[in-house]
Structures are given as structure tokens and as C-alpha cells.
Write a protein that holds these residues in place. Structure first.
Motif, mmCIF file in Angstrom:
data_model
loop_
_atom_site.group_PDB
_atom_site.id
_atom_site.type_symbol
_atom_site.label_atom_id
_atom_site.label_comp_id
_atom_site.label_asym_id
_atom_site.label_seq_id
_atom_site.Cartn_x
_atom_site.Cartn_y
_atom_site.Cartn_z
ATOM 1 N N PRO A 19 0.788 -1.231 0.000
ATOM 2 C CA PRO A 19 0.000 0.000 0.000
ATOM 3 C C PRO A 19 0.824 1.287 0.000
ATOM 4 N N GLN A 20 2.051 1.232 0.440
ATOM 5 C CA GLN A 20 2.889 2.430 0.470
ATOM 6 C C GLN A 20 3.723 2.612 -0.796
ATOM 7 N N MET A 21 3.615 1.690 -1.741
ATOM 8 C CA MET A 21 4.407 1.758 -2.971
ATOM 9 C C MET A 21 4.002 2.992 -3.765
ATOM 10 N N THR A 22 4.986 3.818 -4.112
ATOM 11 C CA THR A 22 4.688 5.079 -4.793
ATOM 12 C C THR A 22 4.812 4.991 -6.308
ATOM 13 N N HIS A 23 5.471 3.951 -6.828
ATOM 14 C CA HIS A 23 5.631 3.791 -8.273
ATOM 15 C C HIS A 23 5.121 2.417 -8.693
ATOM 16 N N ALA A 24 4.646 2.335 -9.914
ATOM 17 C CA ALA A 24 4.257 1.045 -10.467
ATOM 18 C C ALA A 24 5.524 0.222 -10.718
ATOM 19 N N PRO A 25 5.421 -1.090 -10.688
ATOM 20 C CA PRO A 25 6.600 -1.920 -10.914
ATOM 21 C C PRO A 25 7.344 -1.577 -12.215
ATOM 22 N N ALA A 26 6.639 -1.309 -13.284
ATOM 23 C CA ALA A 26 7.302 -0.956 -14.555
ATOM 24 C C ALA A 26 8.098 0.335 -14.411
ATOM 25 N N GLN A 27 7.579 1.292 -13.665
ATOM 26 C CA GLN A 27 8.301 2.547 -13.437
ATOM 27 C C GLN A 27 9.572 2.302 -12.623
ATOM 28 N N ILE A 28 9.479 1.447 -11.633
ATOM 29 C CA ILE A 28 10.651 1.130 -10.812
ATOM 30 C C ILE A 28 11.734 0.495 -11.681
ATOM 31 N N ILE A 29 11.331 -0.443 -12.534
ATOM 32 C CA ILE A 29 12.295 -1.093 -13.422
ATOM 33 C C ILE A 29 12.941 -0.060 -14.340
ATOM 34 N N ASP A 30 12.139 0.828 -14.903
ATOM 35 C CA ASP A 30 12.687 1.873 -15.773
ATOM 36 C C ASP A 30 13.680 2.761 -15.035
ATOM 37 N N LEU A 31 13.323 3.210 -13.844
ATOM 38 C CA LEU A 31 14.195 4.100 -13.071
ATOM 39 C C LEU A 31 15.511 3.423 -12.695
ATOM 40 N N VAL A 32 15.408 2.210 -12.200
ATOM 41 C CA VAL A 32 16.604 1.486 -11.765
ATOM 42 C C VAL A 32 17.483 1.135 -12.965
ATOM 43 N N SER A 33 16.859 0.697 -14.048
ATOM 44 C CA SER A 33 17.619 0.333 -15.250
ATOM 45 C C SER A 33 18.333 1.543 -15.838
ATOM 46 N N TYR A 34 17.639 2.674 -15.902
ATOM 47 C CA TYR A 34 18.252 3.884 -16.450
ATOM 48 C C TYR A 34 19.446 4.316 -15.594
ATOM 49 N N ALA A 35 19.281 4.281 -14.295
ATOM 50 C CA ALA A 35 20.377 4.666 -13.397
ATOM 51 C C ALA A 35 21.573 3.726 -13.579
ATOM 52 N N ALA A 36 21.314 2.433 -13.724
ATOM 53 C CA ALA A 36 22.402 1.472 -13.927
ATOM 54 C C ALA A 36 23.092 1.717 -15.261
ATOM 55 N N LEU A 37 22.325 1.986 -16.308
ATOM 56 C CA LEU A 37 22.925 2.269 -17.612
ATOM 57 C C LEU A 37 23.781 3.528 -17.567
ATOM 58 N N ALA A 38 23.304 4.541 -16.872
ATOM 59 C CA ALA A 38 24.085 5.776 -16.735
ATOM 60 C C ALA A 38 25.396 5.499 -15.995
ATOM 61 N N GLU A 39 25.327 4.675 -14.961
ATOM 62 C CA GLU A 39 26.523 4.331 -14.205
ATOM 63 C C GLU A 39 27.493 3.518 -15.073
ATOM 64 N N ILE A 40 26.966 2.576 -15.844
ATOM 65 C CA ILE A 40 27.807 1.772 -16.729
ATOM 66 C C ILE A 40 28.458 2.643 -17.795
ATOM 67 N N LYS A 41 27.729 3.620 -18.301
ATOM 68 C CA LYS A 41 28.296 4.543 -19.291
ATOM 69 C C LYS A 41 29.502 5.274 -18.701
ATOM 70 N N GLU A 42 29.376 5.735 -17.456
ATOM 71 C CA GLU A 42 30.484 6.429 -16.797
ATOM 72 C C GLU A 42 31.673 5.491 -16.568
ATOM 73 N N ILE A 43 31.389 4.254 -16.242
ATOM 74 C CA ILE A 43 32.455 3.275 -16.039
ATOM 75 C C ILE A 43 33.226 3.080 -17.347
ATOM 76 N N VAL A 44 32.512 2.901 -18.434
ATOM 77 C CA VAL A 44 33.138 2.669 -19.739
ATOM 78 C C VAL A 44 33.940 3.888 -20.183
ATOM 79 N N LYS A 45 33.469 5.077 -19.858
ATOM 80 C CA LYS A 45 34.166 6.309 -20.246
ATOM 81 C C LYS A 45 35.417 6.581 -19.410
ATOM 82 N N ASP A 46 35.554 5.923 -18.280
ATOM 83 C CA ASP A 46 36.671 6.179 -17.368
ATOM 84 C C ASP A 46 37.954 5.569 -17.928
ATOM 85 N N ALA A 47 38.785 6.390 -18.519
ATOM 86 C CA ALA A 47 40.021 5.935 -19.162
ATOM 87 C C ALA A 47 41.060 5.436 -18.165
#
Length: 74
Positions: free
Chosen positions: A22-50
Motif C-alpha cells: 500500500p505504500q508503494m509510490t511507483h508502479a513496478p514498470a516505473q521502478i524497473i525503468d528508473l533502476v535500469s536507467y540509473a544502472a545504464l548511466a553508471e555503466i556509461k560512466e564506467i566505460v568512459k573512465d580511461a
């Protein structure tokens, strides 16, 4: 096991379960999108780190994926 536990387990095994959050503020699909996007952004930074070697990149990427729940990164 105690008889009463066995009886309860057997009775509950035949019932349908309903789980709610009952306290969940986002739908499961939204949570997956948010978490996945954040992980992709982090992976992009990792790959860019020379400063990182390929092995270090892989290790950091695997850690990122494991942190979001992807335990099987074989």
C-alpha cells in the motif's frame, strides 16, 4: 514438525495468496525503468573512465548489475 504446523501449511498451500504494497509510490514498470536507467548511466560512466583497465571495467559493471538484482552475470 509439529502437527499443527503441518495442518496449517497444508491448508495454506491450497489457498490463493494476495500480496499488496500500500505504500508503494511507483508502479513496478516505473521502478524497473528508473533502476535500469540509473544502472545504464553508471555503466556509461564506467566505460568512459580511461583510468580503468578492461578488467576493472568488467568488475565494476558486474558489481553494478549485481547491485540492482542481477545475480547471474556469467
Amino acid at each position: 514438525m509439529d502437527l499443527w504446523k503441518e495442518i496449517i501449511i497444508e491448508a495454506l498451500a491450497k489457498e490463493k495468496a494476495h500480496v499488496s504494497f500500500p505504500q508503494m509510490t511507483h508502479a513496478p514498470a516505473q521502478i524497473i525503468d528508473l533502476v535500469s536507467y540509473a544502472a545504464l548511466a553508471e555503466i556509461k560512466e564506467i566505460v568512459k573512465d580511461a583510468s580503468l583497465t578492461d578488467a576493472q571495467c568488467v568488475t565494476k559493471i558486474v558489481s553494478t548489475l549485481e547491485r540492482i538484482g542481477s545475480g547471474q552475470c556469467d
